[in-house]
Design a protein around this motif. Structure first.
Motif, PDB file in Angstrom:
ATOM      1  N   GLU A  20       1.277  14.011 -14.289  1.00 17.16           N
ATOM      2  CA  GLU A  20       1.917  12.716 -14.080  1.00 17.16           C
ATOM      3  C   GLU A  20       0.923  11.552 -14.079  1.00 17.16           C
ATOM      4  O   GLU A  20       1.325  10.407 -14.219  1.00 17.16           O
ATOM      5  CB  GLU A  20       2.693  12.721 -12.758  1.00 17.16           C
ATOM      6  N   LYS A  21      -0.330  11.825 -13.844  1.00 17.78           N
ATOM      7  CA  LYS A  21      -1.420  10.837 -13.760  1.00 17.78           C
ATOM      8  C   LYS A  21      -1.403  10.022 -12.466  1.00 17.78           C
ATOM      9  O   LYS A  21      -2.435   9.779 -11.879  1.00 17.78           O
ATOM     10  CB  LYS A  21      -1.436   9.876 -14.955  1.00 17.78           C
ATOM     11  N   VAL A  22      -0.219   9.561 -12.023  1.00 17.77           N
ATOM     12  CA  VAL A  22      -0.078   8.784 -10.789  1.00 17.77           C
ATOM     13  C   VAL A  22       1.169   9.275 -10.059  1.00 17.77           C
ATOM     14  O   VAL A  22       2.211   9.499 -10.686  1.00 17.77           O
ATOM     15  CB  VAL A  22       0.043   7.273 -11.080  1.00 17.77           C
ATOM     16  N   LEU A  23       1.051   9.454  -8.730  1.00 21.86           N
ATOM     17  CA  LEU A  23       2.188   9.868  -7.905  1.00 21.86           C
ATOM     18  C   LEU A  23       2.364   8.906  -6.745  1.00 21.86           C
ATOM     19  O   LEU A  23       1.380   8.472  -6.137  1.00 21.86           O
ATOM     20  CB  LEU A  23       1.961  11.280  -7.346  1.00 21.86           C
ATOM     21  N   LEU A  24       3.608   8.594  -6.433  1.00 25.30           N
ATOM     22  CA  LEU A  24       3.933   7.788  -5.270  1.00 25.30           C
ATOM     23  C   LEU A  24       4.016   8.729  -4.074  1.00 25.30           C
ATOM     24  O   LEU A  24       4.792   9.686  -4.086  1.00 25.30           O
ATOM     25  CB  LEU A  24       5.262   7.042  -5.486  1.00 25.30           C
ATOM     26  N   ASP A  25       3.208   8.479  -3.066  1.00 25.42           N
ATOM     27  CA  ASP A  25       3.073   9.375  -1.919  1.00 25.42           C
ATOM     28  C   ASP A  25       4.412   9.693  -1.259  1.00 25.42           C
ATOM     29  O   ASP A  25       4.695  10.841  -0.958  1.00 25.42           O
ATOM     30  CB  ASP A  25       2.110   8.775  -0.898  1.00 25.42           C
ATOM     31  N   GLU A  44      -3.515   1.771  -2.921  1.00 23.09           N
ATOM     32  CA  GLU A  44      -2.304   1.097  -2.472  1.00 23.09           C
ATOM     33  C   GLU A  44      -1.924   0.022  -3.481  1.00 23.09           C
ATOM     34  O   GLU A  44      -2.791  -0.612  -4.079  1.00 23.09           O
ATOM     35  CB  GLU A  44      -2.511   0.457  -1.102  1.00 23.09           C
ATOM     36  N   ALA A  45      -0.606  -0.146  -3.622  1.00 25.66           N
ATOM     37  CA  ALA A  45      -0.088  -1.198  -4.492  1.00 25.66           C
ATOM     38  C   ALA A  45       1.130  -1.812  -3.817  1.00 25.66           C
ATOM     39  O   ALA A  45       1.840  -1.141  -3.070  1.00 25.66           O
ATOM     40  CB  ALA A  45       0.294  -0.625  -5.857  1.00 25.66           C
ATOM     41  N   LYS A  46       1.323  -3.059  -4.087  1.00 26.78           N
ATOM     42  CA  LYS A  46       2.449  -3.779  -3.486  1.00 26.78           C
ATOM     43  C   LYS A  46       3.667  -3.638  -4.389  1.00 26.78           C
ATOM     44  O   LYS A  46       3.608  -3.939  -5.580  1.00 26.78           O
ATOM     45  CB  LYS A  46       2.079  -5.250  -3.292  1.00 26.78           C
ATOM     46  N   ILE A  47       4.751  -3.164  -3.806  1.00 27.60           N
ATOM     47  CA  ILE A  47       6.029  -3.048  -4.517  1.00 27.60           C
ATOM     48  C   ILE A  47       7.017  -3.892  -3.728  1.00 27.60           C
ATOM     49  O   ILE A  47       7.391  -3.530  -2.611  1.00 27.60           O
ATOM     50  CB  ILE A  47       6.502  -1.587  -4.613  1.00 27.60           C
ATOM     51  N   GLY A  48       7.389  -5.020  -4.299  1.00 25.13           N
ATOM     52  CA  GLY A  48       8.223  -5.959  -3.558  1.00 25.13           C
ATOM     53  C   GLY A  48       7.420  -6.517  -2.394  1.00 25.13           C
ATOM     54  O   GLY A  48       6.336  -7.059  -2.570  1.00 25.13           O
ATOM     55  N   GLU A  49       7.935  -6.339  -1.201  1.00 24.45           N
ATOM     56  CA  GLU A  49       7.250  -6.820   0.011  1.00 24.45           C
ATOM     57  C   GLU A  49       6.440  -5.724   0.692  1.00 24.45           C
ATOM     58  O   GLU A  49       5.734  -5.978   1.652  1.00 24.45           O
ATOM     59  CB  GLU A  49       8.286  -7.379   1.005  1.00 24.45           C
ATOM     60  N   ARG A  50       6.550  -4.494   0.206  1.00 17.71           N
ATOM     61  CA  ARG A  50       5.902  -3.354   0.883  1.00 17.71           C
ATOM     62  C   ARG A  50       4.698  -2.854   0.106  1.00 17.71           C
ATOM     63  O   ARG A  50       4.671  -2.874  -1.118  1.00 17.71           O
ATOM     64  CB  ARG A  50       6.914  -2.218   1.045  1.00 17.71           C
ATOM     65  N   ARG A  51       3.719  -2.408   0.865  1.00 18.36           N
ATOM     66  CA  ARG A  51       2.550  -1.753   0.270  1.00 18.36           C
ATOM     67  C   ARG A  51       2.821  -0.261   0.266  1.00 18.36           C
ATOM     68  O   ARG A  51       3.215   0.306   1.278  1.00 18.36           O
ATOM     69  CB  ARG A  51       1.289  -2.078   1.061  1.00 18.36           C
ATOM     70  N   GLU A  52       2.608   0.359  -0.859  1.00 17.29           N
ATOM     71  CA  GLU A  52       2.873   1.797  -1.010  1.00 17.29           C
ATOM     72  C   GLU A  52       1.583   2.530  -1.358  1.00 17.29           C
ATOM     73  O   GLU A  52       0.726   1.995  -2.061  1.00 17.29           O
ATOM     74  CB  GLU A  52       3.904   2.042  -2.125  1.00 17.29           C
ATOM     75  N   LEU A  53       1.496   3.770  -0.873  1.00 18.89           N
ATOM     76  CA  LEU A  53       0.347   4.623  -1.178  1.00 18.89           C
ATOM     77  C   LEU A  53       0.649   5.443  -2.426  1.00 18.89           C
ATOM     78  O   LEU A  53       1.705   6.061  -2.531  1.00 18.89           O
ATOM     79  CB  LEU A  53       0.046   5.558   0.001  1.00 18.89           C
TER      80      LEU A  53
END
Length: 161
Positions: free
Chosen positions: A114-119, A141-150
């Motif tokens: 997949e190369k990249v997975l959302l935790d 970490e990346a920002k998706i909307g207002e939330r930071r996701e790992l």
């Protein structure tokens, strides 16, 4: 340099210079560096065989090279010993994935595919496995909307992608 590295550095200097001689140490250090350059990631026992010394001395030489930032050390271990390699030789660690625990191998197969997975979208077991294989799974970490996701990135995938 932090306190642990400073102590290790001083111990290595003392051991190498006073116990084996400065000239011999530098010769063995150059040979170890050349071996890593030629063969890729190696463990201390492989170095010790090539430079005709014991594992303790080979480990001291490798520690000196790490402290001086001439080589890198892996989190991946073989028989309790980490692998030592040069920057750019990270892909050489990939051949040792087969030695990992089955759950870690499964997580890495998925990550490589997949190369990249959302935790938050992966199973708990996979999350733990990815945290344990720091050489292969790189968190960011990346920002998706207002939330930071790992997220987890395959180690050979450039950060820009």
């Amino acid at each position: 340099m932090d306190a642990t590295l400073t102590k290790r550095y001083l111990y290595t200097k003392f051991f190498c210079f006073f116990m084996v001689g400065e000239e011999s140490f530098f010769n063995k250090k150059e040979i170890a560096l050349r071996l890593i350059r030629e063969k890729g990631p190696l463990i201390p026992s492989q170095i010790s065989q090539e430079i005709h010394t014991d594992i303790l001395m080979a480990s001291a030489i490798l520690s000196e090279l790490v402290i001086n930032k001439e080589i890198l050390v892996s989190n991946l271990k073989f028989g309790g010993s980490p692998f030592y390699y040069l920057k750019g030789q990270e892909c050489g660690l990939e051949k040792y994935i087969e030695r990992l625990h089955e759950k870690e191998k499964k997580a890495l197969v998925l990550l490589k595919k997949e190369k990249v997975l959302l935790d938050k979208n992966i199973e708990s077991v996979m999350r733990v496995a990815l945290r344990n294989v720091k050489d292969f799974a790189k968190p960011f970490e990346a920002k998706i909307g207002e939330r930071r996701e790992l997220f987890w990135r395959w180690f050979l995938l450039p950060k820009e992608e």
